[in-house]
Design an enzyme around this catalytic site. Structure first.
Site, mmCIF file in Angstrom:
data_model
loop_
_atom_site.group_PDB
_atom_site.id
_atom_site.type_symbol
_atom_site.label_atom_id
_atom_site.label_comp_id
_atom_site.label_asym_id
_atom_site.label_seq_id
_atom_site.Cartn_x
_atom_site.Cartn_y
_atom_site.Cartn_z
ATOM 1 N N HIS A 264 -11.058 27.905 -13.218
ATOM 2 C CA HIS A 264 -9.693 27.991 -12.835
ATOM 3 C C HIS A 264 -9.379 29.161 -12.014
ATOM 4 O O HIS A 264 -8.511 29.008 -11.022
ATOM 5 C CB HIS A 264 -8.803 28.221 -14.010
ATOM 6 C CG HIS A 264 -7.454 27.640 -13.689
ATOM 7 N ND1 HIS A 264 -6.525 27.724 -14.697
ATOM 8 C CD2 HIS A 264 -6.722 27.452 -12.538
ATOM 9 C CE1 HIS A 264 -5.372 27.510 -14.265
ATOM 10 N NE2 HIS A 264 -5.491 27.245 -13.013
ATOM 11 N N GLY B 6 -5.465 19.298 -14.514
ATOM 12 C CA GLY B 6 -4.430 20.094 -14.559
ATOM 13 C C GLY B 6 -3.154 19.879 -13.749
ATOM 14 O O GLY B 6 -2.165 20.426 -13.602
ATOM 15 N N GLU C 266 5.735 -7.658 -5.488
ATOM 16 C CA GLU C 266 5.067 -7.713 -6.827
ATOM 17 C C GLU C 266 5.500 -9.168 -7.270
ATOM 18 O O GLU C 266 4.762 -9.707 -8.175
ATOM 19 C CB GLU C 266 4.863 -6.758 -7.664
ATOM 20 C CG GLU C 266 4.073 -5.371 -7.287
ATOM 21 C CD GLU C 266 4.881 -4.847 -6.024
ATOM 22 O OE1 GLU C 266 6.024 -4.469 -6.301
ATOM 23 O OE2 GLU C 266 4.240 -4.588 -4.988
ATOM 24 N N HIS D 245 4.365 -0.820 -6.449
ATOM 25 C CA HIS D 245 4.860 -1.468 -5.533
ATOM 26 C C HIS D 245 4.332 -0.856 -4.181
ATOM 27 O O HIS D 245 4.719 0.270 -3.656
ATOM 28 C CB HIS D 245 6.369 -1.213 -5.611
ATOM 29 C CG HIS D 245 7.090 -1.972 -4.252
ATOM 30 N ND1 HIS D 245 6.941 -2.971 -4.050
ATOM 31 C CD2 HIS D 245 8.547 -1.411 -3.863
ATOM 32 C CE1 HIS D 245 7.921 -3.288 -3.098
ATOM 33 N NE2 HIS D 245 8.841 -2.405 -3.231
ATOM 34 N N GLY E 60 8.525 -4.594 -7.624
ATOM 35 C CA GLY E 60 9.304 -4.378 -6.228
ATOM 36 C C GLY E 60 9.047 -6.008 -5.672
ATOM 37 O O GLY E 60 8.479 -6.688 -6.257
ATOM 38 N N SER E 61 9.748 -5.968 -4.699
ATOM 39 C CA SER E 61 9.961 -7.508 -4.139
ATOM 40 C C SER E 61 8.199 -7.779 -3.837
ATOM 41 O O SER E 61 8.118 -9.061 -4.171
ATOM 42 C CB SER E 61 10.297 -7.627 -2.652
ATOM 43 O OG SER E 61 10.115 -6.374 -1.726
ATOM 44 N N GLU F 265 6.479 5.369 -11.087
ATOM 45 C CA GLU F 265 5.109 4.673 -10.974
ATOM 46 C C GLU F 265 4.180 5.700 -11.631
ATOM 47 O O GLU F 265 3.084 5.521 -12.186
ATOM 48 C CB GLU F 265 4.882 4.500 -9.730
ATOM 49 C CG GLU F 265 5.818 3.011 -9.093
ATOM 50 C CD GLU F 265 6.771 3.481 -8.460
ATOM 51 O OE1 GLU F 265 7.234 4.545 -8.880
ATOM 52 O OE2 GLU F 265 7.608 2.316 -7.994
HETATM 53 C C1 LIG Z 1 1.934 18.542 -10.955
HETATM 54 C C2 LIG Z 1 1.885 19.870 -11.052
HETATM 55 N N1 LIG Z 1 2.754 20.739 -10.293
HETATM 56 C C3 LIG Z 1 2.962 21.933 -10.647
HETATM 57 C C4 LIG Z 1 1.742 22.678 -11.286
HETATM 58 C C5 LIG Z 1 1.772 24.057 -11.434
HETATM 59 N N2 LIG Z 1 1.915 24.565 -12.851
HETATM 60 C C6 LIG Z 1 1.027 24.924 -13.597
HETATM 61 S S1 LIG Z 1 1.422 25.201 -15.156
HETATM 62 C C7 LIG Z 1 3.261 25.121 -14.818
HETATM 63 C C8 LIG Z 1 4.108 25.493 -15.570
HETATM 64 C C9 LIG Z 1 4.509 24.206 -16.851
HETATM 65 O O1 LIG Z 1 5.674 24.720 -17.520
HETATM 66 P P1 LIG Z 1 5.689 24.455 -18.883
HETATM 67 O O2 LIG Z 1 5.285 22.747 -19.259
HETATM 68 O O3 LIG Z 1 7.200 24.931 -19.381
HETATM 69 O O4 LIG Z 1 4.618 25.151 -19.594
HETATM 70 P P2 LIG Z 1 4.554 26.792 -19.954
HETATM 71 O O5 LIG Z 1 3.795 27.219 -18.667
HETATM 72 O O6 LIG Z 1 5.972 27.492 -19.975
HETATM 73 O O7 LIG Z 1 3.757 26.898 -21.157
HETATM 74 C C10 LIG Z 1 3.031 24.591 -13.473
HETATM 75 C C11 LIG Z 1 4.532 24.408 -12.708
HETATM 76 C C12 LIG Z 1 0.757 21.516 -11.738
HETATM 77 N N3 LIG Z 1 -0.302 22.244 -12.660
HETATM 78 N N4 LIG Z 1 0.932 20.376 -11.715
#
Ligand SMILES: Cc1ncc(C[n+]2csc(CCOP(=O)(O)OP(=O)(O)O)c2C)c(N)n1
Ligand SMILES: [Mg+2]
Length: 519
Positions: free
Chosen positions: A279, A396, A30, A72, A27-28, A49
């Site tokens: 988890h 995750g 940088e 940026h 961006g500007s 990003e």
């Molecule tokens: C940034 C983010 N947003 C939302 C989630 C919640 N989440 C965990 S698994 C998942 C589904 C992922 O879908 P896909 O890649 O199609 O894999 P599948 O579950 O179908 O195997 C989501 C939305 C997360 N872990 N990280």
């Protein structure tokens, strides 16, 4: 007055640190950093990003050196924060330099500035600063680098006002700063003694063992003690050959299943992992009744949070070298661990896809995974065989795998990278395909298209729900998305044609995409 500018001093330092690849989206604020851009540096353009951050994370892990990201001001840093969190959890040394508006106009809330810039990325940085004076910028970047590279590694952040780059300063010489922390020798001796007395020891190996390069030592220790080896819950790296007779499997990130899987062992040796990674909520004991737990760990914070056991903070490889020589008692080999049966070809499942990938890929090709509900089938059917050949996010957070695969491929020229991605996951970072196309990197993007967020539906069942809103993803054309960005692709919806599509993609010298529609 010195002839050196802040820009000269910073680029000289970056060169000395071996950081000549810059991942970014400009961006500007940088642009002045890149005036007289040196020939021996390369700028890798990301179209968002978070992708710059994800690429840098993969690059840093695969090169074992810090990677540089340029963002940026507040807006770019904001977009990158999800993957910054992942870099923090991955312990990836990523040095972020973010642009800031000119110092003289900061009091007036200028366009595209950052308010309290160093506070914004906290707490997911080990060090964060906007230097008080322009001439302090090179020293701040040097300190940021040494901090990022010190165990446990992690991201750091330096905000640099736009008018600093042309200011005069003193050059800053690169220094040697030691990085390895050694475990307490007396405690290591106690550990060796306790392990020798154990009747049925088990090892849990995790990502820090991989980061500390302790693959051979872990194998030698397991064999010497006839100790089965489990992969730690949600391990983001591979730390033991998954075809080894002593490989036991993958611990599930839950309190009860961990206790169940480790039951029967009187001694648990945790190498470079937080074995208490959960988890879902769980209750009861942390380890099986009567089991003694010892942990070797690089990260003092993980040593401190462990609810039970004895922790020794220090480099894993170094610690294993110290006590590998001590005599191991003769123990019988444990019973072999059950392996999954070969999956059926019809209807087409992720398990079948992964079994074919295992059959067709070179054993030393590199897997970067972000396919949440296919992780179990991957464990069952796609064993990781060589060190440093599996990467995923420890956080995750989705949107890491696709760009991380690009960073890994850039770091390991000539090696095949397989990005194993869910359909939902792909869409968090799909414009990364453009960067892969521009760089012509040999990446096979394998999209497991089940038309939904399957992992969330699995969670529904866990919470006693049958269905939930916001989990269907119909109508996405991944081959079209790839083609539009310069990557050839093919869609497969049955076992017929799957082998040929995979073989073609795996054999390609540039990027390609295989979209696999599964039942
Ligand atoms: C940034 C983010 N947003 C939302 C989630 C919640 N989440 C965990 S698994 C998942 C589904 C992922 O879908 P896909 O890649 O199609 O894999 P599948 O579950 O179908 O195997 C989501 C939305 C997360 N872990 N990280
Ligand atoms: Mg899906």
């Amino acid at each position: 007055m010195s002839e050196t500018t802040v820009r000269d001093a910073v680029f000289a330092l970056l060169r000395d640190f071996g950081m000549t690849t810059i991942f970014g989206n400009p961006g500007s604020t940088e642009l002045p950093m890149f005036k007289h851009f040196p020939d021996d540096f390369r700028y890798v353009l990301a179209l968002q990003e978070s992708i710059a951050l994800g690429m840098a994370d993969g690059f840093a892990q695969a090169t074992r050196n810090a990677a540089l990201v340029n963002l940026h001001s507040a807006v770019g840093t904001g977009h990158a924060l999800g993957n910054l969190f992942t870099a923090w959890r991955n312990r990836s040394p990523v040095v972020v330099i973010a642009g800031q508006q000119a110092r003289s106009i900061l009091p007036y809330q200028p366009f595209l500035y950052a308010e309290q810039a160093p506070e914004f990325p906290k707490p997911y940085v080990k060090y964060s600063i906007e230097p008080a004076r322009a001439e302090d910028v090179p020293g701040a970047i040097a300190r940021a680098y040494y901090t990022a590279m010190q165990a446990p590694r992690g991201p750091v952040f330096v905000s640099v006002p736009i008018d600093d780059w042309d200011r005069p300063c003193e050059p800053v010489a690169a220094r040697q700063v030691s990085r390895t922390v050694r475990g307490d020798p007396a405690m290591l001796a106690q550990l060796a003694e306790a392990l020798a007395k154990a009747k049925r020891p088990v090892i849990v190996a995790g990502p820090e063992a991989a980061r500390d390069n302790a693959w051979d030592e872990t194998v030698a220790l397991a064999e010497a003690h006839q100790a089965p080896v489990w992969a730690s819950p949600m391990s983001s790296r591979n730390s033991f050959p998954e075809d080894h007779p002593l490989f036991a499997g993958f611990l599930v990130a839950g309190r009860e299943p961990i206790v169940r899987d480790l039951a029967g062992h009187d001694f648990i040796l945790v190498l470079g992992a937080n074995v208490f990674t959960y988890h879902t909520e769980g209750f009861g004991p942390f380890v099986p009744d009567g089991a003694e737990l010892w942990q070797l760990i690089d990260d003092p914070a993980l040593a401190a949070l462990a609810p039970v056991g004895t922790s020794i903070v220090g480099d894993i490889k170094d610690a294993l070298d110290t006590f590998l020589g001590t005599a191991a008692p003769a123990r019988p080999a444990p019973a072999p661990f059950p392996r999954a049966a070969a999956p059926h070809a019809a209807p087409l499942t992720d398990a079948y896809l992964l079994s074919r990938l295992a059959a067709l890929r070179a054993p030393d090709s590199i897997i970067v995974e972000e396919a949440p509900s296919s992780r179990g089938p991957m464990h069952d059917h796609l064993p990781i065989l060589k060190p440093d050949s599996f990467y995923t996010c420890a956080s995750g957070g989705l949107g890491h795998g696709l760009p991380a695969a690009i960073g890994v491929a850039l770091a390991r020229p000539g090696e095949k990278v397989i990005a194993l991605l869910g359909d939902g996951s792909t869409m968090y970072a799909v414009q990364g395909l453009w960067t892969a196309a521009q760089l012509g990197l040999p990446i096979s993007f394998i999209v497991v298209n089940n038309g939904r967020y399957e992992a969330l539906l699995n969670f529904c069942r866990h919470f006693g729900m049958n269905a939930v809103v916001g989990t269907d993803l119909p109508g996405i054309d991944f081959v079209g998305l790839a083609k539009a960005q310069g990557i050839p692709g093919v869609r497969i919806d049955s076992a017929e044609g799957l082998d040929e599509a995979l073989a073609t993609s795996l054999g390609a010298s540039g990027p390609s995409l295989v979209e696999v529609i599964i039942a």
